[in-house]
Design a protein around this motif. Structure first.
Motif, mmCIF file in Angstrom:
data_model
loop_
_atom_site.group_PDB
_atom_site.id
_atom_site.type_symbol
_atom_site.label_atom_id
_atom_site.label_comp_id
_atom_site.label_asym_id
_atom_site.label_seq_id
_atom_site.Cartn_x
_atom_site.Cartn_y
_atom_site.Cartn_z
ATOM 1 N N UNK A 88 0.962 -1.355 -0.091
ATOM 2 C CA UNK A 88 0.060 0.056 0.006
ATOM 3 C C UNK A 88 0.831 1.132 -0.128
ATOM 4 N N UNK A 89 1.837 1.194 -0.799
ATOM 5 C CA UNK A 89 2.842 2.308 -0.903
ATOM 6 C C UNK A 89 3.578 2.706 0.136
ATOM 7 N N UNK A 90 3.648 1.718 1.320
ATOM 8 C CA UNK A 90 4.734 1.870 2.390
ATOM 9 C C UNK A 90 5.639 0.911 2.699
ATOM 10 N N UNK A 91 6.836 1.239 3.036
ATOM 11 C CA UNK A 91 7.817 0.361 3.176
ATOM 12 C C UNK A 91 7.494 -0.753 4.378
ATOM 13 N N UNK A 92 7.876 -2.084 4.337
ATOM 14 C CA UNK A 92 7.562 -3.076 5.275
ATOM 15 C C UNK A 92 9.188 -3.669 5.536
ATOM 16 N N UNK A 93 9.543 -3.923 6.674
ATOM 17 C CA UNK A 93 8.734 -3.922 7.956
ATOM 18 C C UNK A 93 8.710 -2.603 8.705
ATOM 19 N N UNK A 94 9.243 -1.537 8.079
ATOM 20 C CA UNK A 94 9.429 -0.256 8.773
ATOM 21 C C UNK A 94 7.925 0.494 9.431
ATOM 22 N N UNK A 95 6.964 0.297 8.277
ATOM 23 C CA UNK A 95 5.767 0.895 8.288
ATOM 24 C C UNK A 95 4.611 -0.034 8.768
ATOM 25 N N UNK A 96 4.965 -1.291 9.235
ATOM 26 C CA UNK A 96 3.991 -2.278 9.305
ATOM 27 C C UNK A 96 2.539 -1.881 10.057
#
Lengths: 300, 125
Positions: A64-72
């Motif tokens: 959803x356009x966000x980095x994983x795992x930092x924006x989990x």
């Protein structure tokens, strides 16, 4: 944002002898994406990586356009997840499980939860530990749909359910998609089920992505050809020759499995002095089997 | 009307759905002004992707068989008797092509198929 899920060169080692290797997935927003592969091909591991439940050894993941795992946490707030094995507290009732789940999601829609409870015929007062396998499957789908997710990740959501329950669960899922612009990522080895509903497919084998394309391309691209008088050596084929075998005796000749087939390619056979007797369409399951078979062949 | 949808067929699902609707319009089962099922209902009933149903309806609209009205649904248009006959002719031709292809696979000649067709239909042919 055009992809709901995007991984680049993802790597992760699991134990001594299994790894996810150089996995680059692109799941278009708004698609129903079927993630296919035999048991043990790395589907569940991939799902766990996407949801931040496992840390990648290398590469990148965006959901959803966000980095994983930092924006989990932010991603999970908008993502529904139905794991392979249901994780519910057995001592709660159906109604309590819904209240518990609702507390985690600001987007929870009570109306939808009530509708689905009625539609699935779930009794709110019943304890989870008393639910049948089918009822548990329905409850898991209900919980993930009622949180109004933008992305729904389903790991073998209908595995082990009877056909009636499978239908109900899938219908509810499709009903949700027709009302909202959501992306559905379904991992499954039940190929026929995916054939109906998916518009994209990704195929895994041995921790690698074998193919990723629109469903229609996948289905139309792979054909079985019956060829007579084929020369022993072939080169410069306009299609990709995946396999070549002697026929089944009844019809004689040879059977070729090809990828990237288009009708004008018929001319190729005249050019090499062979005769193309028949072009057989493969359904998703046959295409899937042929693809894996040739992928696994040494040197292919 | 949609009983014969076959996800395993190489014909795309949207094409199959559009074909069923065309056939129903040609045969008069669906009359001008009648609504088609909503996208949401048909997708859930057939267990197909809603996008597939939308694609089928758009195809039918482009061909002039139906009209999609914003917010109220999809309705059958009056295509006229000539167009309906033409459509029935197309359907029959497709059926015959399929039959001949299958006959060829089984090693039957067109002549033999035609003779059998005459026998089966009796005086009609």
């Amino acid at each position: 944002m055009s992809n709901a899920i995007e991984t680049k060169h993802l790597h992760r080692t699991m134990g001594k002898d299994f790894e996810i290797r150089d996995l680059s997935l692109s799941v278009p927003s708004g698609s129903i994406y079927g993630f296919l592969g035999p048991n043990g091909s790395g589907k569940t591991t991939t799902v766990r990586l996407l949801l931040g439940l496992l840390r990648p050894g290398g590469g990148s993941i965006a959901v959803l356009g966000r980095p994983i795992p930092s924006d989990v946490p932010r991603v999970l707030a908008r993502t529904g997840y139905v794991p392979e094995r249901p994780q519910l507290y057995g001592m709660l009732t159906v109604a309590e499980a819904m209240r518990y789940h609702a507390a985690f999601y600001s987007t929870w829609e009570e109306r939808r939860a009530e509708d689905l409870t009625a539609r699935f015929g779930l009794r709110p007062g019943l304890r989870i530990s008393r639910l049948s396998k089918g009822e548990t499957g329905k409850l898991m789908m209900l919980l993930s749909l009622a949180q109004s997710p933008d992305l729904l990740v389903l790991d073998e959501p209908t595995d082990g359910l009877d056909p009636v329950v499978r239908r109900e669960v899938l219908s509810a899922l499709l009903d949700y998609v027709s009302q909202r612009d959501a992306t559905i990522f379904i991992s499954s080895h039940l190929v026929h089920e995916l054939e109906r509903i998916c518009d994209w497919v990704g195929v895994m084998d041995a921790g690698r992505l074998v193919a990723e394309m629109p469903m229609q391309t996948f289905k139309n691209g792979i054909k079985r050809l019956r060829v007579a008088d084929a020369p022993s050596l072939v080169s410069d084929t306009p299609f990709v020759l995946l396999a070549r075998e002697t026929g089944d005796g009844l019809a004689g000749g040879e059977v070729w499995v090809v990828r990237g087939w288009q009708d004008p390619m018929k001319q190729y056979f005249e050019g090499v002095g062979a005769r193309l007797r028949e072009v057989v369409d493969l359904d998703l399951e046959e295409g899937f089997v042929e693809l894996l078979r040739t992928f696994r062949k040494p040197g292919a | 009307m949609f009983d014969l949808i076959d996800p395993r067929s190489p014909t795309p699902l949207y094409d199959q759905i559009a074909d069923r609707v065309r056939m129903a319009i040609a045969s008069g089962d669906l009359r001008p002004g009648e609504p088609l099922p909503s996208v949401r209902r048909l997708a859930a009933n057939l267990r197909v992707n809603p996008a597939t149903v939308v694609q089928a309806y758009r195809t039918l609209e482009a061909e002039g068989f139906v009209e999609m009205r914003q917010g109220s649904g999809t309705f059958v248009k009056d295509v006229g008797a000539a167009r309906r006959d033409e459509e029935r002719g197309d359907q029959a031709r497709n059926l015959v092509r399929e039959m001949l292809a299958e006959a060829a696979r089984r090693g039957l000649r067109a002549r033999e198929v035609l003779a059998a067709l005459r026998d089966e239909t009796g005086a009609e042919a």
